[in-house]
Design an enzyme around this catalytic site. Structure first.
Site, PDB file in Angstrom:
ATOM      1  N   ARG A 197       0.791  -1.253  -0.220  1.00 48.27           N
ATOM      2  CA  ARG A 197      -0.048  -0.051   0.059  1.00 48.27           C
ATOM      3  C   ARG A 197       0.790   1.165  -0.020  1.00 48.27           C
ATOM      4  O   ARG A 197       0.292   2.395   0.611  1.00 48.27           O
ATOM      5  CB  ARG A 197      -0.957  -0.036   1.204  1.00 48.27           C
ATOM      6  CG  ARG A 197      -2.153  -0.906   1.489  1.00 48.27           C
ATOM      7  CD  ARG A 197      -2.862  -0.665   0.310  1.00 48.27           C
ATOM      8  NE  ARG A 197      -2.548  -1.810  -0.908  1.00 48.27           N
ATOM      9  CZ  ARG A 197      -2.606  -2.938  -0.983  1.00 48.27           C
ATOM     10  NH1 ARG A 197      -3.223  -3.832   0.021  1.00 48.27           N
ATOM     11  NH2 ARG A 197      -2.299  -3.721  -1.861  1.00 48.27           N
TER      12      ARG A 197
ATOM     13  N   CYS B 226     -10.931  -0.337   2.985  1.00 47.63           N
ATOM     14  CA  CYS B 226     -10.331  -0.674   4.289  1.00 47.63           C
ATOM     15  C   CYS B 226      -9.790   0.450   4.801  1.00 47.63           C
ATOM     16  O   CYS B 226      -9.247   1.537   4.101  1.00 47.63           O
ATOM     17  CB  CYS B 226      -9.415  -1.715   3.944  1.00 47.63           C
ATOM     18  SG  CYS B 226      -9.806  -3.204   3.776  1.00 47.63           S
TER      19      CYS B 226
ATOM     20  N   GLU C 203      -4.973   3.225   6.578  1.00 47.75           N
ATOM     21  CA  GLU C 203      -4.730   3.257   5.115  1.00 47.75           C
ATOM     22  C   GLU C 203      -5.681   4.450   4.317  1.00 47.75           C
ATOM     23  O   GLU C 203      -5.117   4.894   3.396  1.00 47.75           O
ATOM     24  CB  GLU C 203      -5.556   1.814   4.555  1.00 47.75           C
ATOM     25  CG  GLU C 203      -5.286   1.763   3.081  1.00 47.75           C
ATOM     26  CD  GLU C 203      -5.813   0.615   2.281  1.00 47.75           C
ATOM     27  OE1 GLU C 203      -5.502  -0.405   2.884  1.00 47.75           O
ATOM     28  OE2 GLU C 203      -6.611   0.562   1.386  1.00 47.75           O
TER      29      GLU C 203
HETATM   30  N1  EPU Z   1     -12.101 -11.468   8.908  1.00 43.10           N
HETATM   31  C1  EPU Z   1     -12.858 -11.486   9.951  1.00 43.10           C
HETATM   32  N2  EPU Z   1     -13.820 -10.374  10.381  1.00 43.10           N
HETATM   33  C2  EPU Z   1     -13.712  -9.371   9.472  1.00 43.10           C
HETATM   34  C3  EPU Z   1     -12.846  -9.331   8.607  1.00 43.10           C
HETATM   35  C4  EPU Z   1     -12.149 -10.386   7.958  1.00 43.10           C
HETATM   36  O1  EPU Z   1     -12.641 -12.714  10.785  1.00 43.10           O
HETATM   37  O2  EPU Z   1     -14.453  -8.564  10.157  1.00 43.10           O
HETATM   38  C5  EPU Z   1     -11.345 -12.565   8.339  1.00 43.10           C
HETATM   39  C6  EPU Z   1     -11.887 -13.043   7.293  1.00 43.10           C
HETATM   40  O3  EPU Z   1     -12.731 -14.014   7.217  1.00 43.10           O
HETATM   41  C7  EPU Z   1     -10.713 -13.899   6.344  1.00 43.10           C
HETATM   42  C8  EPU Z   1      -9.671 -12.931   6.615  1.00 43.10           C
HETATM   43  O4  EPU Z   1     -10.222 -11.994   7.885  1.00 43.10           O
HETATM   44  O5  EPU Z   1     -10.589 -14.940   6.700  1.00 43.10           O
HETATM   45  C9  EPU Z   1      -9.001 -12.079   5.788  1.00 43.10           C
HETATM   46  O6  EPU Z   1     -10.183 -11.115   5.510  1.00 43.10           O
HETATM   47  P1  EPU Z   1     -10.380 -10.550   3.994  1.00 43.10           P
HETATM   48  O7  EPU Z   1     -10.249 -11.585   2.749  1.00 43.10           O
HETATM   49  O8  EPU Z   1     -11.833  -9.761   3.800  1.00 43.10           O
HETATM   50  O9  EPU Z   1      -8.940  -9.544   3.599  1.00 43.10           O
HETATM   51  P2  EPU Z   1      -8.371  -8.269   4.442  1.00 43.10           P
HETATM   52  O10 EPU Z   1      -7.063  -8.740   4.665  1.00 43.10           O
HETATM   53  O11 EPU Z   1      -9.367  -8.222   5.712  1.00 43.10           O
HETATM   54  C10 EPU Z   1      -7.787  -7.494   2.421  1.00 43.10           C
HETATM   55  C11 EPU Z   1      -7.577  -5.854   1.721  1.00 43.10           C
HETATM   56  C12 EPU Z   1      -8.779  -5.418   1.255  1.00 43.10           C
HETATM   57  C13 EPU Z   1      -9.112  -6.580   0.004  1.00 43.10           C
HETATM   58  C14 EPU Z   1      -9.203  -7.927   0.575  1.00 43.10           C
HETATM   59  C15 EPU Z   1      -9.670  -8.824  -0.360  1.00 43.10           C
HETATM   60  C16 EPU Z   1      -6.062  -4.599   3.139  1.00 43.10           C
HETATM   61  C17 EPU Z   1      -6.106  -3.655   4.251  1.00 43.10           C
HETATM   62  N3  EPU Z   1      -7.302  -5.150   3.068  1.00 43.10           N
HETATM   63  O12 EPU Z   1      -8.550  -7.266   3.399  1.00 43.10           O
HETATM   64  O13 EPU Z   1      -8.597  -4.125   0.597  1.00 43.10           O
HETATM   65  O14 EPU Z   1     -10.304  -6.164  -0.647  1.00 43.10           O
HETATM   66  O15 EPU Z   1      -8.203  -8.174   1.327  1.00 43.10           O
HETATM   67  O16 EPU Z   1      -8.545  -8.866  -1.439  1.00 43.10           O
HETATM   68  O17 EPU Z   1      -5.160  -4.916   2.719  1.00 43.10           O
HETATM   69  C18 EPU Z   1      -9.007  -1.887   0.901  1.00 43.10           C
HETATM   70  O18 EPU Z   1      -7.922  -1.761   0.615  1.00 43.10           O
HETATM   71  O19 EPU Z   1      -9.663  -0.896   0.783  1.00 43.10           O
HETATM   72  C19 EPU Z   1      -9.539  -3.046   0.935  1.00 43.10           C
HETATM   73  C20 EPU Z   1     -10.950  -3.527   1.206  1.00 43.10           C
END
Ligand code: EPU
Length: 310
Positions: free
Chosen positions: A166, A214, A302
């Protein structure tokens, strides 16, 4: 500093700054340059200007912003060309990323489909190195052109850019265009991948209410960064926020309105009608505190917050 009135450009005053949160203050002055030359003139007259992208990752504090804001919305700043045979794409910084993704997928070029569903301008996406679990824009960048704060036009090759999670290190550059190197591939295969990415987002993220995606970066696991470098050893901020019991936390209890930690994904703050930017900032502070108290992890925003400096 040369006054902007000498810019010989139309300057809008008290201009709304559209952001995906759907809230926040205005710009005292806003310019819409129509050429690289006009961008140069703006930077020379006001080196500390700010650039508005799609407003997808931006929160503007309620009392607005005093510096000149550039909006790259003119047709000359939003165009792009796609070479389907070589995969070379040149996009002006103001080009709409989702539209460009659709067009490259239709052309049978792979490389951007993992960014499906990320609202951004191309310039904004490069500055933030937008991405997620399915890819980051840095991997498609060949070179970036822009105007540095001294008003010089510079071109940077991919290897000269310090991309990381990022980040791009390009915050001081007013990006004007980006060359991408995409890869010709089977159109149906690329389209299927784009659909999978969109389906995942629809399942796991709130799509209906206004938000800026995010709010916090995914933090590194303590110590891991020293051992293996910044290679993705990160834990989901959303998961930590969820485990810290923040989902559904809201700035206005029974009255409705306000800002709320999304009950769908912990790392999204959604806004309800009448919410103030101040409420989002306060809620971010509260989430940060609770996650730190529970896990000893310091979350880093972010979302970019613009505050009035004078
Ligand atoms: N999870 C939870 N509770 C929550 C959210 C997530 O338990 O409230 C768990 C999910 O079930 C999963 C793990 O955490 O097992 C990862 O969650 P997710 O796949 O949603 O990925 P993330 O790491 O939370 C990142 C990016 C997102 C992007 C998603 C999918 C960052 C900060 N966030 O989220 O990016 O959409 O992967 O590719 O890097 C953004 O940058 O605006 C953004 C939303």
């Amino acid at each position: 500093m040369v006054a902007t009135s000498t810019l010989d450009m139309h300057i809008e005053t008290d201009a709304p700054l559209p952001t995906w949160f759907g809230i926040g203050g205005v710009a005292d002055r806003l310019a819409r340059p129509r050429s690289l030359g006009e961008v140069v003139r703006c930077v020379q007259s006001e080196p500390d200007l700010r650039v508005l992208g799609d407003g997808a990752n931006l929160l503007v504090d309620d009392d607005g912003i005093g510096e000149l804001v550039l909006a790259l919305t003119d047709a000359a700043m939003t165009s792009y060309t796609i070479n389907g045979a070589t995969g070379a794409v040149t996009a002006m910084a103001g080009a709409n990323l989702p539209r460009l993704i659709n067009e490259t997928v239709r052309t049978g070029l792979a490389g951007l489909e993992g960014l499906a569903g990320i609202p951004a301008t191309v310039g904004g996406a490069v500055v933030m190195n937008a991405g997620g679990a399915f890819g980051q824009i840095a991997d498609a960048v060949a070179r970036v052109r822009g105007v540095d704060r001294a008003g010089n036009v510079v071109t940077l090759e991919r290897r000269e850019i310090d991309f990381g999670y990022r980040r791009s290190g390009l915050n001081d550059l007013v990006i004007t265009s980006v060359e991408l190197a995409l890869v010709p591939d089977d159109r149906e295969k690329i389209r299927a991948r784009q659909k999978d990415v969109m389906a995942y987002k629809k399942r796991s993220q709130p799509m209906a209410e206004p938000s800026a995606g995010c709010v916090f970066k995914n933090p590194t696991l303590a110590g891991a960064i020293d051992r293996i470098g910044d290679a993705g050893a990160r834990v989901s901020a959303g998961m930590l926020i969820d485990l810290a019991g923040c989902k559904g936390l809201r700035t206005r209890g029974g009255e409705g309105g306000g800002a709320e930690v999304s009950p769908v994904h912990g790392n999204f703050i959604v806004t309800h009608p009448g919410a103030l930017a101040r409420e989002v900032i306060d809620l971010m502070g509260e989430v940060k505190r609770r996650v730190f108290d529970r896990f000893g992890v310091e979350l880093e925003p972010e979302v970019v917050v613009w505050r009035r400096s004078s």
